[in-house]
Design a protein around this motif. Structure first.
Motif, mmCIF file in Angstrom:
data_model
loop_
_atom_site.group_PDB
_atom_site.id
_atom_site.type_symbol
_atom_site.label_atom_id
_atom_site.label_comp_id
_atom_site.label_asym_id
_atom_site.label_seq_id
_atom_site.Cartn_x
_atom_site.Cartn_y
_atom_site.Cartn_z
ATOM 1 N N PRO A 35 0.824 -1.217 0.000
ATOM 2 C CA PRO A 35 0.000 0.000 0.000
ATOM 3 C C PRO A 35 0.858 1.267 0.000
ATOM 4 C CG PRO A 35 -0.794 -1.543 1.666
ATOM 5 C CD PRO A 35 0.488 -2.115 1.114
ATOM 6 N N CYS A 37 3.505 1.774 -1.474
ATOM 7 C CA CYS A 37 4.051 2.056 -2.809
ATOM 8 C C CYS A 37 2.941 2.427 -3.788
ATOM 9 C CB CYS A 37 4.812 0.860 -3.352
ATOM 10 S SG CYS A 37 6.179 0.377 -2.309
ATOM 11 N N GLY A 38 1.696 2.300 -3.345
ATOM 12 C CA GLY A 38 0.595 2.715 -4.205
ATOM 13 C C GLY A 38 0.058 1.629 -5.117
ATOM 14 N N ASP A 39 0.556 0.404 -4.982
ATOM 15 C CA ASP A 39 0.082 -0.704 -5.819
ATOM 16 C C ASP A 39 0.000 -1.987 -4.999
ATOM 17 O OD1 ASP A 39 -0.171 0.159 -8.611
ATOM 18 O OD2 ASP A 39 1.979 0.573 -8.490
ATOM 19 N N VAL A 40 -1.169 -2.609 -4.968
ATOM 20 C CA VAL A 40 -1.302 -3.937 -4.369
ATOM 21 C C VAL A 40 -2.187 -4.776 -5.280
ATOM 22 C CG1 VAL A 40 -2.075 -5.292 -2.382
ATOM 23 C CG2 VAL A 40 -1.184 -2.996 -2.021
ATOM 24 N N LYS A 42 -3.973 -8.561 -5.421
ATOM 25 C CA LYS A 42 -4.237 -9.876 -4.841
ATOM 26 C C LYS A 42 -4.776 -10.733 -5.982
ATOM 27 C CE LYS A 42 -6.864 -12.349 -1.374
ATOM 28 N NZ LYS A 42 -7.884 -12.286 -0.319
ATOM 29 N N ALA A 60 -7.445 -5.275 -6.951
ATOM 30 C CA ALA A 60 -6.291 -4.389 -7.099
ATOM 31 C C ALA A 60 -6.531 -3.034 -6.461
ATOM 32 C CB ALA A 60 -5.948 -4.214 -8.572
ATOM 33 N N PHE A 61 -5.489 -2.573 -5.769
ATOM 34 C CA PHE A 61 -5.412 -1.182 -5.300
ATOM 35 C C PHE A 61 -4.320 -0.571 -6.160
ATOM 36 C CE2 PHE A 61 -2.711 1.625 -2.609
ATOM 37 C CZ PHE A 61 -3.612 2.629 -2.323
ATOM 38 N N GLY A 62 -4.698 0.352 -7.005
ATOM 39 C CA GLY A 62 -3.678 0.931 -7.874
ATOM 40 C C GLY A 62 -4.294 1.721 -8.995
ATOM 41 N N GLY B 302 -8.259 3.050 0.783
ATOM 42 C CA GLY B 302 -8.522 1.823 0.028
ATOM 43 C C GLY B 302 -8.487 1.965 -1.479
ATOM 44 N N GLU B 304 -6.803 4.168 -5.039
ATOM 45 C CA GLU B 304 -5.637 4.927 -5.481
ATOM 46 C C GLU B 304 -6.100 6.144 -6.279
ATOM 47 O OE1 GLU B 304 -2.181 6.054 -7.688
ATOM 48 O OE2 GLU B 304 -4.006 5.276 -8.572
ATOM 49 N N CYS B 323 1.331 7.419 -8.966
ATOM 50 C CA CYS B 323 0.968 6.969 -10.303
ATOM 51 C C CYS B 323 0.672 8.113 -11.240
ATOM 52 C CB CYS B 323 -0.247 6.059 -10.232
ATOM 53 S SG CYS B 323 0.239 4.390 -9.899
ATOM 54 N N ASP B 342 -0.036 5.009 2.356
ATOM 55 C CA ASP B 342 -1.006 4.644 1.321
ATOM 56 C C ASP B 342 -2.015 5.770 1.084
ATOM 57 O OD1 ASP B 342 -1.795 3.767 4.014
ATOM 58 O OD2 ASP B 342 -3.662 3.178 3.046
ATOM 59 N N HIS B 345 -1.078 8.144 -1.579
ATOM 60 C CA HIS B 345 -1.399 7.636 -2.920
ATOM 61 C C HIS B 345 -2.898 7.719 -3.207
ATOM 62 C CE1 HIS B 345 2.560 5.934 -3.751
ATOM 63 N NE2 HIS B 345 2.595 5.543 -2.500
ATOM 64 N N MET B 378 -13.298 -3.484 -5.550
ATOM 65 C CA MET B 378 -12.241 -4.304 -6.144
ATOM 66 C C MET B 378 -10.886 -4.099 -5.465
ATOM 67 S SD MET B 378 -11.264 -2.575 -9.791
ATOM 68 C CE MET B 378 -12.775 -2.069 -10.574
ATOM 69 N N SER B 379 -10.907 -3.476 -4.275
ATOM 70 C CA SER B 379 -9.635 -3.202 -3.603
ATOM 71 C C SER B 379 -9.276 -4.308 -2.606
ATOM 72 C CB SER B 379 -9.715 -1.867 -2.866
ATOM 73 O OG SER B 379 -8.582 -1.708 -2.044
ATOM 74 N N PRO B 380 -8.043 -4.831 -2.689
ATOM 75 C CA PRO B 380 -7.617 -5.862 -1.734
ATOM 76 C C PRO B 380 -7.318 -5.297 -0.353
ATOM 77 C CG PRO B 380 -5.803 -5.307 -3.192
ATOM 78 C CD PRO B 380 -6.991 -4.512 -3.660
ATOM 79 N N ILE B 381 -7.244 -3.969 -0.236
ATOM 80 C CA ILE B 381 -6.936 -3.428 1.094
ATOM 81 C C ILE B 381 -8.156 -2.722 1.698
ATOM 82 C CG2 ILE B 381 -4.459 -3.191 0.643
ATOM 83 C CD1 ILE B 381 -4.949 -0.159 0.308
#
Lengths: 133, 384
Positions: A35, A37-40, A42, A60-62, B302, B304, B323, B342, B345, B378-381
């Motif tokens: 997180p 780094c701004g990209d995760v 799964k 995806a988080f990104g 959660g 970006e 990004c 996070d 971001h 759709m976020s894994p976190i």
């Protein structure tokens, strides 16, 4: 960021979003990126009795490129056996999506997610075989 | 298309453009050619503009205004110019970690020359840590540069207090007011040098100004050499239409500031209510009260930032996420607030301005809510 039509289509209507049962012995799971780094990503694969990937899901988080790369690679791995899936390279993903240079790491992350999910599946299977013996 | 990126730039006001147009093809004389009528007319227009710029910052003498190519040049001229001109007085320069890159990079360049530069931190609300600032002051300090309003989070810095503090210790004080002019009242009473930008206040791009306190007889070493225009501190023929433009922009901004401020305060409170009522775990970066109303920087747990922007391509906003930058580093301003990494971001900046309407704000709020909900699914976190 100027993205290709391929990225935008996958971002707007991403396929394969969701999760599979992590406790299923036939499911391999990976979480790559961080997180901070701004990209995760799964990513999960389900392997059938013939050793082929029958289902693949991701979350995806990104940015758009991370989402599109994961959506694409989860599409590509389906129906392939594990060796074939491992042979999908980040370069193929990046080329298909026409990713700008600054976004290449997103395709690298997607490749890494697939290979780690396969590793997870294989180590689960190994443990299972040990138990049976 | 909805434009909500007023901190990046503003559209040129039609009234400003109308004032500029005659100075391209009709009154095109060189304002420095005092020997003929065409030159005199251009010179009169430039001097009127100088007075208009002086007015909005309550500078008594229009001669204290020097035109530049923009705020970047004004900041360079102020900081390099003072450091070089007064280097015999001392070696230390104080600035903050959240300054615009044109201030930070100028200070870093001076550090490479041997100046001792201190970058003072900010508190978690984005306001400069005054205790650290005071501690950074030494007898060697010649210059301090602290921005009036931050460009990413909109926080207003206590520049009057800092200016007084500097003057008690004989330190020259510069402020980058590019984001403040026309938004909040700005007065040079406690300020020695102030940078101004044209295109942030509905004027043209390519023009800015630097106020240099004449009463203190301050001088800056010029950045470039030439025909000694602008009292020798900024050589180069003045672009008459652009000078007229920034002058007209200042006059309109001064007249309409109060009304605009009230309108934007209402927009901000409506917008934030919509967002906070409909989405959990959204954080306002900066300070809700000590900030300009037209700049809102939010982090959406959660998801970006660039991902959010992609979901609303018909709305122009900006993001502090890595990004959306070429360097793949998240915003240094957000990082300096000590928020979770996070969340840096996960930020977007929404900027309201003169031409923003209630309908645009309503649409944007609903579009953000929709996009964030979709991305969180759709976020894994993110766990609902």
């Amino acid at each position: 960021m100027k993205y290709s039509k391929e990225v935008m289509d996958l971002y707007q209507n991403p396929k394969n979003i969701g999760s599979l049962d992590e406790n299923d012995a036939n499911v391999g799971t990976s979480v790559v990126g961080a997180p901070s780094c701004g990209d995760v990503i799964k990513l999960q694969i389900k392997v059938d009795e013939n050793g082929c990937i029958s289902d693949a899901k991701f979350k995806a988080f990104g940015c758009g490129a991370a989402i599109a790369s994961s959506a694409l690679i989860t599409d590509w791995v389906q129906g392939k056996n594990l060796e074939e899936a491992k042979n999908i390279k980040n370069k193929d993903v990046a080329e298909h999506l026409s990713l700008p240079p600054v976004k290449l790491h997103c395709s690298v992350l997607a490749e890494e997610a697939v290979s780690k999910a396969i590793e997870d599946y294989q180590s689960k299977q190994k443990n299972l075989n040990k138990k049976i013996i | 298309m909805i434009y909500l990126d007023y901190q990046a730039t503003t559209p040129c006001d039609q009234r400003v453009l109308d004032k500029m147009l005659p100075y391209f093809c009709e009154i095109y004389g060189n304002p420095h050619s005092s020997t003929h009528v065409m030159g005199e007319e251009a010179a009169d227009a430039v001097e009127k503009a100088r007075a208009q710029v002086a007015d909005i910052i309550s500078a008594e003498n229009p001669k204290d205004i020097i035109f530049t190519s923009g705020a970047t040049e004004a900041n360079n001229l102020a900081i390099q110019g003072i450091a070089h001109f007064y280097k015999e007085r001392g070696n230390r320069i104080i600035t903050s970690v959240i300054e615009h890159p044109c201030v930070l990079e100028t200070c870093k360049a001076l550090a490479r020359e041997g100046f001792d530069v201190v970058f003072v931190p900010v508190l978690s609300n984005g306001i400069i840590d005054l205790d650290s600032f005071k501690k950074a002051i030494t007898s060697e300090t010649i210059l301090a540069s602290i921005m009036t309003v931050n460009n990413e989070i909109g926080t207003c810095q206590p520049i009057d207090e800092i200016g007084k503090l500097c003057h008690e210790r004989g330190i020259i004080f510069h402020t980058d007011a590019a984001q403040a002019i026309g938004k909040i009242p700005v007065n040079v009473k406690n300020i020695d040098l102030m940078s101004i930008s044209g295109h942030k206040i509905y004027g043209p791009k390519g023009i800015g100004a630097l106020y240099i306190n004449g009463k203190e007889r301050l001088r800056v070493s010029p950045l470039f050499h030439g025909g000694r225009q602008e009292r020798g501190m900024r050589s180069g023929t003045l672009p008459t239409p652009l000078c007229v433009g920034i002058g007209a922009a200042c006059e309109i901004a001064a007249k309409e500031m109060r009304e605009e401020y009230t309108r934007l305060v209402a927009f901000k409170s409506y917008f934030l209510r919509q967002i906070f009522d409909n989405l959990p775990k959204v954080y306002l970066n900066g300070d809700r009260d000590k900030s300009i109303p037209g700049c809102i920087n939010l982090s959406f747990d959660g998801v970006e930032g660039e991902g959010i922007m992609l979901g609303m391509r018909d709305i122009c906003v900006s993001s502090g996420s890595a990004c959306s930058s070429q360097t793949l580093e998240p915003s240094y301003v957000l990082k300096s607030l000590s928020i979770r990494e996070d969340l840096a971001h996960s930020s977007i900046r929404i900027g309201f301005g003169r031409f923003t309407t209630q309908e645009e704000i309503e649409y944007t709020a609903s579009k953000i809510i929709e996009t964030v909900r979709k991305l969180r699914k759709m976020s894994p976190i993110w766990n609902d």
